[in-house]
Design an enzyme around this catalytic site. Structure first.
Site, short mmCIF file in Angstrom:
data_model
loop_
_atom_site.label_atom_id
_atom_site.label_comp_id
_atom_site.label_asym_id
_atom_site.label_seq_id
_atom_site.Cartn_x
_atom_site.Cartn_y
_atom_site.Cartn_z
N SER A 87 0.52 -1.00 -0.32
CA SER A 87 -0.13 0.18 0.03
C SER A 87 1.13 1.10 -0.10
O SER A 87 0.49 2.41 -0.26
CB SER A 87 -0.50 0.25 1.08
OG SER A 87 -1.86 -0.85 0.91
N GLY A 93 -4.66 -2.05 -0.72
CA GLY A 93 -3.25 -1.75 -2.32
C GLY A 93 -3.29 -0.58 -1.73
O GLY A 93 -4.25 0.76 -1.41
N GLY A 123 -2.99 3.46 -4.38
CA GLY A 123 -3.52 4.25 -5.52
C GLY A 123 -4.97 5.31 -5.66
O GLY A 123 -5.14 4.61 -4.18
N CYS A 136 -9.43 -1.67 3.58
CA CYS A 136 -8.45 -0.93 3.24
C CYS A 136 -9.15 -0.28 1.88
O CYS A 136 -10.46 0.03 1.66
CB CYS A 136 -7.11 -0.63 3.88
SG CYS A 136 -6.37 0.33 3.61
N PHE A 137 -8.13 -0.43 0.60
CA PHE A 137 -8.64 -0.70 -1.03
C PHE A 137 -9.60 -0.73 -1.50
O PHE A 137 -10.56 -0.63 -1.78
CB PHE A 137 -7.14 -0.31 -1.11
CG PHE A 137 -6.97 0.36 -3.20
CD1 PHE A 137 -7.23 1.46 -3.45
CD2 PHE A 137 -7.91 -0.79 -4.08
CE1 PHE A 137 -6.96 1.80 -4.67
CE2 PHE A 137 -7.80 -0.36 -4.91
CZ PHE A 137 -7.56 0.70 -5.68
N GLN A 165 -12.50 0.60 -0.21
CA GLN A 165 -12.90 1.66 -1.48
C GLN A 165 -13.67 1.10 -2.61
O GLN A 165 -14.50 1.63 -3.34
CB GLN A 165 -11.40 2.50 -1.81
CG GLN A 165 -11.01 3.69 -0.56
CD GLN A 165 -9.77 3.72 -0.96
OE1 GLN A 165 -9.38 3.75 -0.96
NE2 GLN A 165 -9.17 3.57 0.72
N ASN A 207 -3.24 2.64 6.99
CA ASN A 207 -1.99 3.12 5.51
C ASN A 207 -3.51 3.64 4.44
O ASN A 207 -3.63 3.06 3.35
CB ASN A 207 -1.59 1.99 5.04
CG ASN A 207 -0.96 2.44 3.96
OD1 ASN A 207 -1.06 3.45 3.91
ND2 ASN A 207 0.55 1.95 3.73
N PHE A 264 -6.54 7.65 0.76
CA PHE A 264 -8.98 6.96 0.20
C PHE A 264 -9.69 7.40 1.19
O PHE A 264 -9.23 6.70 2.08
CB PHE A 264 -9.05 7.11 -0.81
CG PHE A 264 -7.77 8.15 -2.30
CD1 PHE A 264 -7.79 8.57 -2.99
CD2 PHE A 264 -6.18 7.35 -2.22
CE1 PHE A 264 -7.33 9.54 -3.98
CE2 PHE A 264 -5.09 8.24 -3.15
CZ PHE A 264 -5.64 8.76 -4.09
N HIS A 275 -6.51 -2.05 8.27
CA HIS A 275 -6.19 -3.70 8.28
C HIS A 275 -5.90 -4.78 9.47
O HIS A 275 -5.39 -4.54 10.50
CB HIS A 275 -4.73 -3.55 8.34
CG HIS A 275 -4.29 -2.49 6.68
ND1 HIS A 275 -3.27 -3.10 5.90
CD2 HIS A 275 -4.49 -1.41 6.02
CE1 HIS A 275 -3.12 -2.53 5.06
NE2 HIS A 275 -3.86 -1.42 5.28
N GLU A 317 -5.58 -7.84 9.83
CA GLU A 317 -5.22 -8.57 10.12
C GLU A 317 -3.25 -8.24 10.72
O GLU A 317 -2.27 -9.32 11.42
CB GLU A 317 -3.90 -8.96 8.90
CG GLU A 317 -3.06 -8.25 8.02
CD GLU A 317 -3.38 -6.89 7.73
OE1 GLU A 317 -2.89 -6.49 7.85
OE2 GLU A 317 -4.66 -6.51 6.90
#
Length: 385
Positions: A52, A233, A235, A261-262, A265, A303, A306, A351, A353
């Protein structure tokens, strides 16, 4: 990029023109990325190897870094993904029985350019006020007049609009076998997955098929999954149209889905919500999040730069039914969790984990397991009738 003499000068140049001088740390040369800060006091090895952090220059807010050195067990991926590292006071000698080398040596070995002896408190305050921004770290022969360095920083691409998940994801599908008796099969779409994530699922009897970020819905269902997982992830999620299409296909079929997380989104976009860039993001292992379904406050690892733009209160109507916000960040009110009420899908923005808390969020993997169990039981009852 090369190794260095410890007297080598270095400079961090931010796109707004501010600079911070120090000494080279890690490899000598130049690197570019988005300058962000991480508030974890420990766990730098996991941070640096987290995909990430691709194309980001990480500023460690903890004043001393490197005390435990670098071992061969705690990497979250096959390499360091952070574009650069900024620290104030690196440990002179690592002191841990698991250490195989120093952090400095690992940075040199992987060609990661960093800088030390920086006033990271002043730098962090600057990023909090001005926001995460493009930056460069320069040392050795890369040191030229700062006006030229600033011009090079401003030539770099912005993080907004960057489609990076395929850049960091596996290129070939691989399988992490269940530990003990196999209970379920999960297709995990790798958008920048960390090594601990499939391990946490394997501990619960899940055989995890980790698929590339470019996987199609056909690829996902070729493994005959009982559930689908969307990983973390890097971006801008607004640029990741492929995973969004896959997620919509999964929601249409009613397969249990869990995103982090990503991945949250991506789920948010699939549901029709927008996403937006945070001013300086959430990065670290001490973020307070409230689970609204239980009232419990969790200490969580984040982390992300966005977030999903979903209504905090009430029930939202989407093409896939009703959705509610289940988790919220207590620092700034950012949406930290979503749950569909009419389909078996949910997500969190952090996260689970990771070892923040240290186990505050581990229940989410159990929730995913229970969701798959419920859907399978309902399917068997429907077949019986």
């Amino acid at each position: 990029m090369t190794g260095r003499d410890t007297t080598d000068a270095a400079v961090l140049v931010l796109e707004d023109g501010r600079s911070f001088r120090g000494r080279a740390y890690g490899a000598v040369g130049e690197t570019f990325g988005e300058a962000v800060f991480s508030t974890g006091m420990t766990g730098y090895q996991e941070t640096l190897t987290d995909p990430s952090y691709d194309r980001q220059i990480v500023v460690a807010t903890a004043p001393q870094i490197g005390n435990t050195g670098w071992n061969d067990e705690d990497d979250e991926s096959s390499r360091i993904w952070a574009a650069g590292y900024v620290v104030r006071d690196p440990a002179r000698v690592p002191s841990n029985w698991r250490a195989r080398r120093s952090l400095d040596e690992e940075l040199v070995g992987q060609g990661v350019v960093g800088i030390r002896d920086v006033d990271t408190r002043a730098l962090t305050r600057h990023l909090r006020e001005r926001g995460a921004m493009r930056a460069g770290v320069f040392s050795g022969t890369a040191l030229v007049p700062e006006a030229r360095l600033l011009a090079r920083v401003r030539e770099q691409p912005h993080m907004k609009g960057a489609n990076l998940c395929a850049e960091v994801a596996t290129k070939e599908t691989y399988v992490v076998p269940a530990i003990g008796a196999k209970r379920f099969t999960v297709a995990a779409v790798d958008l920048g997955i960390k090594g601990m994530t499939p391990r946490r699922m394997a501990e619960r009897g899940i055989e995890v098929h980790v698929l590339p970020a470019t996987a199609t819905a056909e690829d996902v269902y070729a493994v005959r999954p009982d559930g689908v997982f969307l990983s973390n992830g890097p971006g801008d999620p607004a640029a990741a149209d492929g995973p969004v299409a896959v997620t919509r296909a999964v929601l249409e079929r009613g397969t249990p889905l869990f995103g982090i997380c990503f991945g949250q989104q991506i789920l948010g976009r699939a549901l029709g919500f927008g996403t937006y860039k945070l001013k300086y993001g959430h990065r670290g292992i001490n973020q307070p999040v409230q689970d609204r379904t239980t009232g419990k406050v969790e200490v969580t690892a984040h982390n992300h730069g966005f977030a999903v733009d979903a209504p905090l209160d009430g029930i939202a109507r989407t093409p896939f039914g009703r959705v509610e916000v289940t988790h919220v960040c207590l620092n700034d009110g950012v949406v930290e969790g979503l749950r569909l009420l009419d389909r078996p899908a949910f997500s969190v923005q952090y996260h689970p984990e990771a070892a923040a808390g240290p186990h505050d969020a581990a229940y989410l993997f159990d929730r995913f397991t229970s969701l798959m169990d419920t859907v399978l039981m309902e399917g068997r009852r429907a077949q019986a009738h």
